[in-house]
Design a protein around this motif. Structure first.
Motif, PDB file in Angstrom:
ATOM      1  N   TRP A 119       0.860  -1.167   0.000  1.00 57.76           N
ATOM      2  CA  TRP A 119       0.000   0.000   0.000  1.00 57.76           C
ATOM      3  C   TRP A 119       0.901   1.222   0.000  1.00 57.76           C
ATOM      4  CZ3 TRP A 119      -0.547   4.371   2.751  1.00 57.76           C
ATOM      5  CH2 TRP A 119      -1.678   5.115   2.476  1.00 57.76           C
ATOM      6  N   ARG A 120       0.540   2.248  -0.762  1.00 57.10           N
ATOM      7  CA  ARG A 120       1.340   3.477  -0.818  1.00 57.10           C
ATOM      8  C   ARG A 120       0.466   4.673  -0.497  1.00 57.10           C
ATOM      9  NH1 ARG A 120       3.947   0.577  -5.139  1.00 57.10           N
ATOM     10  NH2 ARG A 120       6.028   0.056  -4.426  1.00 57.10           N
ATOM     11  N   LYS A 121       1.092   5.725  -0.016  1.00 52.38           N
ATOM     12  CA  LYS A 121       0.385   6.917   0.444  1.00 52.38           C
ATOM     13  C   LYS A 121      -0.060   7.798  -0.721  1.00 52.38           C
ATOM     14  CE  LYS A 121       2.899   6.969   4.775  1.00 52.38           C
ATOM     15  NZ  LYS A 121       3.686   7.754   5.720  1.00 52.38           N
ATOM     16  N   PRO A 122      -1.192   8.479  -0.538  1.00 54.11           N
ATOM     17  CA  PRO A 122      -1.662   9.405  -1.585  1.00 54.11           C
ATOM     18  C   PRO A 122      -0.887  10.720  -1.540  1.00 54.11           C
ATOM     19  CG  PRO A 122      -3.203   9.369   0.239  1.00 54.11           C
ATOM     20  CD  PRO A 122      -2.148   8.336   0.545  1.00 54.11           C
ATOM     21  N   ASP A 123      -1.127  11.575  -2.543  1.00 52.69           N
ATOM     22  CA  ASP A 123      -0.461  12.882  -2.601  1.00 52.69           C
ATOM     23  C   ASP A 123      -0.730  13.693  -1.339  1.00 52.69           C
ATOM     24  OD1 ASP A 123       0.515  12.222  -5.045  1.00 52.69           O
ATOM     25  OD2 ASP A 123      -0.957  13.383  -6.177  1.00 52.69           O
ATOM     26  N   MET A 124       0.279  14.426  -0.930  1.00 54.28           N
ATOM     27  CA  MET A 124       0.283  15.341   0.213  1.00 54.28           C
ATOM     28  C   MET A 124       0.397  14.651   1.573  1.00 54.28           C
ATOM     29  SD  MET A 124       0.547  17.984  -1.481  1.00 54.28           S
ATOM     30  CE  MET A 124       0.798  19.084  -0.118  1.00 54.28           C
ATOM     31  N   ASP A 125       0.457  13.318   1.626  1.00 55.33           N
ATOM     32  CA  ASP A 125       0.731  12.638   2.897  1.00 55.33           C
ATOM     33  C   ASP A 125       2.214  12.765   3.224  1.00 55.33           C
ATOM     34  OD1 ASP A 125      -1.809  11.815   3.462  1.00 55.33           O
ATOM     35  OD2 ASP A 125      -1.342   9.669   3.463  1.00 55.33           O
ATOM     36  N   PHE A 126       2.542  12.698   4.514  1.00 54.33           N
ATOM     37  CA  PHE A 126       3.941  12.727   4.933  1.00 54.33           C
ATOM     38  C   PHE A 126       4.614  11.436   4.496  1.00 54.33           C
ATOM     39  CE2 PHE A 126       1.886  15.503   8.107  1.00 54.33           C
ATOM     40  CZ  PHE A 126       2.636  16.649   7.908  1.00 54.33           C
ATOM     41  N   ASP A 132       7.322   5.149  -0.423  1.00 49.73           N
ATOM     42  CA  ASP A 132       6.158   5.329   0.449  1.00 49.73           C
ATOM     43  C   ASP A 132       4.951   5.854  -0.329  1.00 49.73           C
ATOM     44  OD1 ASP A 132       7.780   4.649   2.568  1.00 49.73           O
ATOM     45  OD2 ASP A 132       7.954   6.687   3.362  1.00 49.73           O
ATOM     46  N   CYS A 133       5.173   6.461  -1.482  1.00 48.36           N
ATOM     47  CA  CYS A 133       4.124   7.203  -2.201  1.00 48.36           C
ATOM     48  C   CYS A 133       3.614   6.467  -3.433  1.00 48.36           C
ATOM     49  CB  CYS A 133       4.656   8.565  -2.647  1.00 48.36           C
ATOM     50  SG  CYS A 133       5.359   9.533  -1.307  1.00 48.36           S
ATOM     51  N   ASN A 134       2.312   6.653  -3.710  1.00 49.10           N
ATOM     52  CA  ASN A 134       1.726   6.141  -4.952  1.00 49.10           C
ATOM     53  C   ASN A 134       2.446   6.725  -6.166  1.00 49.10           C
ATOM     54  OD1 ASN A 134      -0.268   4.283  -4.385  1.00 49.10           O
ATOM     55  ND2 ASN A 134      -1.798   5.859  -3.995  1.00 49.10           N
ATOM     56  N   SER A 135       2.801   8.001  -6.071  1.00 52.05           N
ATOM     57  CA  SER A 135       3.455   8.694  -7.182  1.00 52.05           C
ATOM     58  C   SER A 135       4.945   8.370  -7.277  1.00 52.05           C
ATOM     59  CB  SER A 135       3.297  10.205  -7.002  1.00 52.05           C
ATOM     60  OG  SER A 135       3.963  10.609  -5.806  1.00 52.05           O
ATOM     61  N   ARG A 136       5.465   7.686  -6.276  1.00 47.01           N
ATOM     62  CA  ARG A 136       6.902   7.377  -6.181  1.00 47.01           C
ATOM     63  C   ARG A 136       7.729   8.656  -6.123  1.00 47.01           C
ATOM     64  NH1 ARG A 136       8.425   1.834  -6.887  1.00 47.01           N
ATOM     65  NH2 ARG A 136       6.483   0.702  -6.862  1.00 47.01           N
ATOM     66  N   CYS A 137       7.144   9.699  -5.518  1.00 44.10           N
ATOM     67  CA  CYS A 137       7.828  10.981  -5.424  1.00 44.10           C
ATOM     68  C   CYS A 137       7.610  11.571  -4.031  1.00 44.10           C
ATOM     69  CB  CYS A 137       7.297  11.922  -6.502  1.00 44.10           C
ATOM     70  SG  CYS A 137       8.228  13.458  -6.618  1.00 44.10           S
ATOM     71  N   CYS A 138       8.663  11.586  -3.228  1.00 39.93           N
ATOM     72  CA  CYS A 138       8.608  12.101  -1.861  1.00 39.93           C
ATOM     73  C   CYS A 138       9.643  13.229  -1.746  1.00 39.93           C
ATOM     74  CB  CYS A 138       8.918  10.969  -0.878  1.00 39.93           C
ATOM     75  SG  CYS A 138       8.961  11.454   0.850  1.00 39.93           S
ATOM     76  N   ILE A 139       9.175  14.470  -1.666  1.00 38.06           N
ATOM     77  CA  ILE A 139      10.100  15.615  -1.596  1.00 38.06           C
ATOM     78  C   ILE A 139       9.614  16.617  -0.555  1.00 38.06           C
ATOM     79  CG2 ILE A 139      10.858  15.399  -3.998  1.00 38.06           C
ATOM     80  CD1 ILE A 139       8.983  17.724  -4.666  1.00 38.06           C
ATOM     81  N   HIS A 146       8.634  19.274   6.111  1.00 40.51           N
ATOM     82  CA  HIS A 146       8.518  17.815   6.085  1.00 40.51           C
ATOM     83  C   HIS A 146       8.438  17.306   4.643  1.00 40.51           C
ATOM     84  CE1 HIS A 146       7.933  17.409  10.402  1.00 40.51           C
ATOM     85  NE2 HIS A 146       7.076  18.434  10.355  1.00 40.51           N
ATOM     86  N   TYR A 147       8.869  16.093   4.451  1.00 48.56           N
ATOM     87  CA  TYR A 147       8.738  15.455   3.144  1.00 48.56           C
ATOM     88  C   TYR A 147       7.289  15.036   2.948  1.00 48.56           C
ATOM     89  CZ  TYR A 147      13.789  15.199   2.550  1.00 48.56           C
ATOM     90  OH  TYR A 147      15.104  15.505   2.396  1.00 48.56           O
ATOM     91  N   ARG A 148       6.806  15.221   1.716  1.00 44.77           N
ATOM     92  CA  ARG A 148       5.430  14.841   1.380  1.00 44.77           C
ATOM     93  C   ARG A 148       5.392  14.162   0.021  1.00 44.77           C
ATOM     94  NH1 ARG A 148       1.112  17.148   4.288  1.00 44.77           N
ATOM     95  NH2 ARG A 148       1.775  18.691   5.812  1.00 44.77           N
ATOM     96  N   CYS A 149       4.352  13.352  -0.170  1.00 47.52           N
ATOM     97  CA  CYS A 149       4.131  12.703  -1.462  1.00 47.52           C
ATOM     98  C   CYS A 149       3.549  13.736  -2.431  1.00 47.52           C
ATOM     99  CB  CYS A 149       3.139  11.554  -1.322  1.00 47.52           C
ATOM    100  SG  CYS A 149       3.713  10.185  -0.314  1.00 47.52           S
ATOM    101  N   VAL A 150       4.134  13.847  -3.628  1.00 51.88           N
ATOM    102  CA  VAL A 150       3.628  14.760  -4.655  1.00 51.88           C
ATOM    103  C   VAL A 150       3.651  14.052  -6.007  1.00 51.88           C
ATOM    104  CG1 VAL A 150       4.348  16.855  -3.448  1.00 51.88           C
ATOM    105  CG2 VAL A 150       5.907  15.776  -5.055  1.00 51.88           C
ATOM    106  N   GLN A 151       2.848  14.563  -6.939  1.00 53.36           N
ATOM    107  CA  GLN A 151       2.848  14.020  -8.298  1.00 53.36           C
ATOM    108  C   GLN A 151       4.180  14.295  -8.986  1.00 53.36           C
ATOM    109  OE1 GLN A 151       0.785  12.195 -10.258  1.00 53.36           O
ATOM    110  NE2 GLN A 151      -0.421  11.854  -8.399  1.00 53.36           N
TER     111      GLN A 151
END
Length: 164
Positions: A119-126, A132-139, A146-151
């Motif tokens: 399971w991966r986190k949606p956009d804007m989650d820490f 960790d992210c659905n988008s495979r982008c944590c910046i 804090h780092y967050r998931c973004v498109q």
């Protein structure tokens, strides 16, 4: 055939032997004589089914006759995607992964390389890693934040940091 007074052939000897299983011990078989049921008919024991497979095929406790595999095994019913689980073997996909809040595990799908998709986190989650992210982008969205998931962004869809 043997001559009178000569040795008996082996087949005749077998016919003269007493039965190896006493008749009294066969009583339990008579008590449970089954008419064999076909695939998808309700059952309680493997012996009831023509296929010798009586398993649950849903979340309900009711059992049904199911076909055997080519390896002559009975396959139990497994949970579909999204159902809660504790182990991989409970799931039809053989993948059981943590949910977003890490409070429970659910059945998830597999990749084309037969790896379990966590399971991966949606956009804007820490987040702490790209995985960790659905988008495979944590910046970091802001410097020191804090780092967050973004498109992913850009012409070739990359995980790019924000530009001032």
């Amino acid at each position: 055939m043997a001559c009178p007074g000569g040795p008996l052939p082996p087949l005749m000897l077998l016919l003269l032997l007493p039965p190896l299983v006493p008749q009294a011990s066969l009583g339990h078989l008579k008590k449970h004589s089954y008419t064999h049921k076909g695939i998808s008919e309700p059952c309680q024991e493997h012996l009831e089914c023509q296929s010798r497979c009586c398993v649950t095929n849903s979340l309900s406790p009711q059992k049904f006759c199911t076909p055997q595999t080519i390896f002559l095994r009975c396959l139990p019913w497994r949970k579909p995607l999204g159902y809660s689980c504790l182990e991989h073997k409970e799931c039809h996909s053989s993948c059981c992964a943590m949910t977003e809040n890490a409070m429970q595990k659910v059945c998830t799908s597999r990749t084309i390389f037969l790896q379990c998709i966590p399971w991966r986190k949606p956009d804007m989650d820490f987040c702490s890693h790209h995985d960790d992210c659905n988008s495979r982008c944590c910046i970091r969205l802001v410097e020191g934040g804090h780092y967050r998931c973004v498109q992913q962004s850009g012409l070739i869809r990359q995980c790019l940091p924000l530009v001032d």
